[in-house]
Every structure is written in C-alpha cells, then in structure tokens.
Write a protein that holds these residues in place. Structure first.
Motif, PDB file in Angstrom:
ATOM      1  N   CYS A 176      -5.232 -10.145  -0.436  1.00  0.00           N
ATOM      2  CA  CYS A 176      -4.180  -9.442  -1.181  1.00  0.00           C
ATOM      3  C   CYS A 176      -2.794  -9.876  -0.725  1.00  0.00           C
ATOM      4  O   CYS A 176      -1.879 -10.037  -1.547  1.00  0.00           O
ATOM      5  CB  CYS A 176      -4.352  -7.934  -1.021  1.00  0.00           C
ATOM      6  SG  CYS A 176      -5.780  -7.258  -1.908  1.00  0.00           S
ATOM      7  N   GLU A 198     -12.843  -2.028  -6.288  1.00  0.00           N
ATOM      8  CA  GLU A 198     -11.743  -1.421  -5.549  1.00  0.00           C
ATOM      9  C   GLU A 198     -10.878  -2.489  -4.895  1.00  0.00           C
ATOM     10  O   GLU A 198      -9.640  -2.397  -4.868  1.00  0.00           O
ATOM     11  CB  GLU A 198     -12.264  -0.453  -4.491  1.00  0.00           C
ATOM     12  CG  GLU A 198     -11.185   0.288  -3.708  1.00  0.00           C
ATOM     13  CD  GLU A 198     -10.352   1.234  -4.566  1.00  0.00           C
ATOM     14  OE1 GLU A 198      -9.271   1.650  -4.097  1.00  0.00           O
ATOM     15  OE2 GLU A 198     -10.780   1.552  -5.697  1.00  0.00           O
ATOM     16  N   TYR A 202      -6.686  -3.439  -5.481  1.00  0.00           N
ATOM     17  CA  TYR A 202      -5.620  -3.728  -4.518  1.00  0.00           C
ATOM     18  C   TYR A 202      -4.990  -5.094  -4.803  1.00  0.00           C
ATOM     19  O   TYR A 202      -3.780  -5.280  -4.613  1.00  0.00           O
ATOM     20  CB  TYR A 202      -6.158  -3.683  -3.093  1.00  0.00           C
ATOM     21  CG  TYR A 202      -6.304  -2.277  -2.544  1.00  0.00           C
ATOM     22  CD1 TYR A 202      -5.187  -1.488  -2.289  1.00  0.00           C
ATOM     23  CD2 TYR A 202      -7.567  -1.733  -2.278  1.00  0.00           C
ATOM     24  CE1 TYR A 202      -5.309  -0.203  -1.783  1.00  0.00           C
ATOM     25  CE2 TYR A 202      -7.696  -0.441  -1.765  1.00  0.00           C
ATOM     26  CZ  TYR A 202      -6.564   0.316  -1.522  1.00  0.00           C
ATOM     27  OH  TYR A 202      -6.693   1.594  -1.035  1.00  0.00           O
ATOM     28  N   GLY A 302       1.694  -0.033  -0.873  1.00  0.00           N
ATOM     29  CA  GLY A 302       0.477   0.262  -1.617  1.00  0.00           C
ATOM     30  C   GLY A 302      -0.769  -0.390  -1.053  1.00  0.00           C
ATOM     31  O   GLY A 302      -1.886  -0.046  -1.471  1.00  0.00           O
ATOM     32  N   LEU A 303      -0.614  -1.334  -0.130  1.00  0.00           N
ATOM     33  CA  LEU A 303      -1.770  -1.983   0.484  1.00  0.00           C
ATOM     34  C   LEU A 303      -2.233  -1.278   1.752  1.00  0.00           C
ATOM     35  O   LEU A 303      -3.292  -1.599   2.289  1.00  0.00           O
ATOM     36  CB  LEU A 303      -1.442  -3.443   0.798  1.00  0.00           C
ATOM     37  CG  LEU A 303      -1.067  -4.316  -0.403  1.00  0.00           C
ATOM     38  CD1 LEU A 303      -0.767  -5.740   0.057  1.00  0.00           C
ATOM     39  CD2 LEU A 303      -2.161  -4.307  -1.462  1.00  0.00           C
ATOM     40  N   SER A 305      -3.935   1.614   3.103  1.00  0.00           N
ATOM     41  CA  SER A 305      -4.803   2.634   2.502  1.00  0.00           C
ATOM     42  C   SER A 305      -5.033   3.838   3.395  1.00  0.00           C
ATOM     43  O   SER A 305      -5.416   4.904   2.906  1.00  0.00           O
ATOM     44  CB  SER A 305      -6.152   2.007   2.122  1.00  0.00           C
ATOM     45  OG  SER A 305      -6.705   1.311   3.214  1.00  0.00           O
ATOM     46  N   ALA A 306      -4.825   3.707   4.703  1.00  0.00           N
ATOM     47  CA  ALA A 306      -5.056   4.845   5.601  1.00  0.00           C
ATOM     48  C   ALA A 306      -4.358   4.612   6.931  1.00  0.00           C
ATOM     49  O   ALA A 306      -4.220   3.473   7.387  1.00  0.00           O
ATOM     50  CB  ALA A 306      -6.549   5.056   5.845  1.00  0.00           C
ATOM     51  N   ARG A 323     -14.873  -2.001   2.340  1.00  0.00           N
ATOM     52  CA  ARG A 323     -13.828  -2.454   1.434  1.00  0.00           C
ATOM     53  C   ARG A 323     -13.851  -1.727   0.092  1.00  0.00           C
ATOM     54  O   ARG A 323     -12.931  -1.866  -0.700  1.00  0.00           O
ATOM     55  CB  ARG A 323     -13.921  -3.961   1.232  1.00  0.00           C
ATOM     56  CG  ARG A 323     -13.618  -4.729   2.511  1.00  0.00           C
ATOM     57  CD  ARG A 323     -13.292  -6.186   2.271  1.00  0.00           C
ATOM     58  NE  ARG A 323     -14.309  -6.865   1.484  1.00  0.00           N
ATOM     59  CZ  ARG A 323     -14.115  -7.335   0.256  1.00  0.00           C
ATOM     60  NH1 ARG A 323     -12.947  -7.211  -0.332  1.00  0.00           N
ATOM     61  NH2 ARG A 323     -15.097  -7.945  -0.379  1.00  0.00           N
ATOM     62  N   SER A 326     -11.119   0.981   1.279  1.00  0.00           N
ATOM     63  CA  SER A 326      -9.864   0.727   1.973  1.00  0.00           C
ATOM     64  C   SER A 326      -9.362  -0.690   1.737  1.00  0.00           C
ATOM     65  O   SER A 326     -10.115  -1.579   1.308  1.00  0.00           O
ATOM     66  CB  SER A 326     -10.041   0.933   3.486  1.00  0.00           C
ATOM     67  OG  SER A 326     -10.905  -0.054   4.020  1.00  0.00           O
ATOM     68  N   CYS A 327      -8.088  -0.887   2.056  1.00  0.00           N
ATOM     69  CA  CYS A 327      -7.501  -2.219   2.145  1.00  0.00           C
ATOM     70  C   CYS A 327      -7.071  -2.399   3.601  1.00  0.00           C
ATOM     71  O   CYS A 327      -7.868  -2.788   4.437  1.00  0.00           O
ATOM     72  CB  CYS A 327      -6.335  -2.373   1.165  1.00  0.00           C
ATOM     73  SG  CYS A 327      -5.651  -4.059   1.098  1.00  0.00           S
ATOM     74  N   LYS A 328      -5.825  -2.081   3.939  1.00  0.00           N
ATOM     75  CA  LYS A 328      -5.368  -2.186   5.322  1.00  0.00           C
ATOM     76  C   LYS A 328      -5.347  -0.799   5.968  1.00  0.00           C
ATOM     77  O   LYS A 328      -4.739   0.134   5.473  1.00  0.00           O
ATOM     78  CB  LYS A 328      -3.983  -2.809   5.399  1.00  0.00           C
ATOM     79  CG  LYS A 328      -3.349  -2.846   6.783  1.00  0.00           C
ATOM     80  CD  LYS A 328      -4.231  -3.560   7.828  1.00  0.00           C
ATOM     81  CE  LYS A 328      -4.356  -5.033   7.561  1.00  0.00           C
ATOM     82  NZ  LYS A 328      -5.120  -5.722   8.656  1.00  0.00           N
ATOM     83  N   VAL A 329      -6.034  -0.684   7.104  1.00  0.00           N
ATOM     84  CA  VAL A 329      -6.108   0.558   7.869  1.00  0.00           C
ATOM     85  C   VAL A 329      -5.294   0.387   9.152  1.00  0.00           C
ATOM     86  O   VAL A 329      -5.445  -0.621   9.857  1.00  0.00           O
ATOM     87  CB  VAL A 329      -7.571   0.921   8.211  1.00  0.00           C
ATOM     88  CG1 VAL A 329      -7.624   2.149   9.109  1.00  0.00           C
ATOM     89  CG2 VAL A 329      -8.368   1.156   6.930  1.00  0.00           C
TER      90      VAL A 329
END
Length: 335
Positions: A176, A198, A202, A302-303, A305-306, A323, A326-329
């Motif tokens: 992404c 999902e 992203y 927006g990338l 995710s948590a 995945r 989530s994207c980037k945690v």
C-alpha cells in the motif's frame, strides 16, 4: 521499562528491561510508537526472516518514533533511522549504504550477536540516526516513515515511473505504501493485486486506480500489460505475475522478501522479453523524503488500522498477522 523480546518461534514476551545507558555519540529516545513490520511477524511466527535466523533472544522493532531525551534534539519529536552502515565498505563508498555488508539494523538477526531493536520504552541510538519531525507531522503518522522509505526506495529502483502504468502485487502495508509512493512519483495508473478484499480496500485508500483479486483470472481489472511491476507480496506467484504482465523491455522490482532457499521464476521471460529484474532492499536517504511526504499527506492516516498498548503486544502481532483485519498496526509505549 517494558520491551518486546522474541525468544524463538511463537515465543514473544513483554518483559521488564533495564533502561539503556548511552555510549559515546549516542542519545536517548523515549519511544512512543512502534510499527509492527512483516519481518517482526516472521521472527514471531517462524523464528527468522529470509535467511536471517534467531540465535538468541532479541528485542524486536525498527519502525520507531518518540521524543529525544538527550542531545541537541532533546525535547523534540523525532523519528529513528534504524540503520548504522559501516561507511567504509565498497557498497558504502559507492553510495549504496542500504546494502552495506557490515551494517547494524535495529531488531535484526542478520548478524551475531543480534542487533537489539526499538520495541522498548527507551532506546539509545547514535545521534546521527535521529530526524526531527517536519512541522505539522505528529508522531502517530510519523511511525510510517520507515516502511514508506522502503517503498520509496523500491520506486526509485524502478526508474522513471511518471506517466506509466505500474502493477503492484501484494497489498500489505508495504504494498500500500508503494502505491502511495508511486502516485507521489507521478505514475499515471496503479493496479494492485491481492487475495484479500480488505487488503485491496486499503490499496484503494493509498491511491490504487484498479484493484484485482489475485485468485480470480476472470477479474475484469487485469491489465493486458504494464510498463513497470513491483512485487511486494514475497511469494513466487507474485513474481511470476509481474514477469508475465510487464511489457517487453519493462522493469520488475522484487521488493517482497521471498522464502529462504531457491524460488522458481519464469527466467525464460527475462531472456526472451529482455525484462530487467531488480532487487530492492531497505533504503538510505529516502528516510528524509518519507518524513516530508508524510507531513504533506494526511491520507496516510487511513493506513493505520490499530494502535495497541505495548502490554498487549501479542494481541497486536496477531492483529497485524491477520490481513483481513488490519493494515499497519502500531504499538503504543505510553499506554
């Protein structure tokens, strides 16, 4: 202080660690956020990444930001460049410090003793590795600087992409961010493939013009050919897709770390179509470029995710490994 230590495959522990004492030329940083990277997940799930295997307990993490405690930047928010190249090897002399043969990289088992990482509440690093954040850039978004630098380096390895159609295989966090880097570099259209809806969502947030289910050959989004392809999934099937869809004389960049050992690929196409196959590993000067880009583009938020408290690190790793969720945690070291 709390830190995240990997002891072996599946053995991640949040433990009390001694606070570091800075050595000559080092400064202290109070870490606020640490991004969970694919390599961190590999150490957790497989006990290694690529050919780098764990041989001792290691503090994970190399995507870290926080506040300088000592040194000329004391009191300022900073991002930490995770690499300390040797500066004297042939690669460093050639301006390619990212492939330095004697580099030290936070949270890496590439050498022994391993280089302990940045997933700890306080970190001692060489002063030259700190970068003050540009005006308007907060620590949360700045935590994307390291993986965005990887993406920017891969795009640089691809050459001129302005006005071109680029394929990206793999819509994980790095994939992404490659999309975002391509758009910043002027790519005319970016097509992204992945197995998970999902993840593709992203990719669209990052700026993909077309998203394609990698397991659906009938998907109408498949391009007939592309000018450039960047493989960001780290699987041989992704590389095969890149080689088959890039035009004759086109460029394919292998960014995703393939499994250790031999990986089959369509080498006949590299020959008969004169495809240029290039590797991309880490980054160097792109780190400063990444910080500037992050300061200008709030869409990067927006990338993320948590954000998970460090005490729940294993929960964060499980989330980052899924995945579909989530994207980037990020780990939060103040929670």
């Amino acid at each position: 202080m709390l830190g995240c230590v990997i002891h072996g495959e599946g053995d991640l522990r949040v433990a009390e660690l001694p606070s570091p004492q800075p050595g000559p030329g080092q400064v202290l940083v109070d870490v606020r956020y640490g991004g969970v990277c694919g390599s961190d997940l590999h150490y957790w799930r497989h006990g290694g990444v690529g050919d780098f295997r764990l041989r001792e307990p290691m503090v994970l993490g190399h995507e870290v930001v926080g506040t300088a405690v000592t040194g000329p930047l004391a009191g300022l928010p900073v991002a930490v460049h995770p690499a300390t190249p040797c500066g004297v090897c042939p690669e460093c002399a050639d301006g390619r410090a990212n492939v330095c043969r004697d580099t030290r990289y936070l949270g890496s088992a590439a050498r022994f003793p391993h280089v302990q990482g940045g997933f700890a509440a306080r970190l001692a690093v060489p002063a030259g590795q700190l970068r003050p954040l540009p005006e308007g850039l907060g620590l949360r978004r700045a935590a994307l600087a390291e993986p965005l630098s990887v993406a920017l380096h891969a795009v640089r390895r691809a050459g001129a992409v302005a006005g071109k159609h680029v394929l990206v295989t793999g819509a994980g966090p790095i994939g992404c961010l490659v999309v975002a880097a391509l758009r910043a570099a002027g790519a005319a259209h970016v097509t992204v493939t992945d197995l998970l809806p999902e993840a593709l969502r992203y990719a669209a947030v990052a700026g993909a013009g077309t998203v394609v289910r990698a397991d659906d050959p009938a998907d109408s989004g498949w391009p007939a050919e592309v000018d450039v392809a960047i493989e960001a999934s780290g699987v041989a099937a992704g590389l095969d897709t890149c080689l088959r869809l890039v035009r004759r004389g086109g460029v394919v960049v292998q960014l995703g770390m393939l499994p250790p050992g031999r990986s089959p690929f369509a080498g006949n196409l590299v020959v008969s179509r004169e495809i240029e196959l290039r590797g991309a590993f880490r980054f160097d000067g792109e780190f400063d470029e990444a910080l500037e880009l992050l300061s200008r583009e709030p869409a990067f938020d927006g990338l993320i995710s948590a954000v998970v408290p460090v005490r729940k690190a294993e929960e964060a790793f499980r989330l980052a490994a899924d995945r579909s969720m989530s994207c980037k945690v990020l780990l939060d070291f103040e929670s």
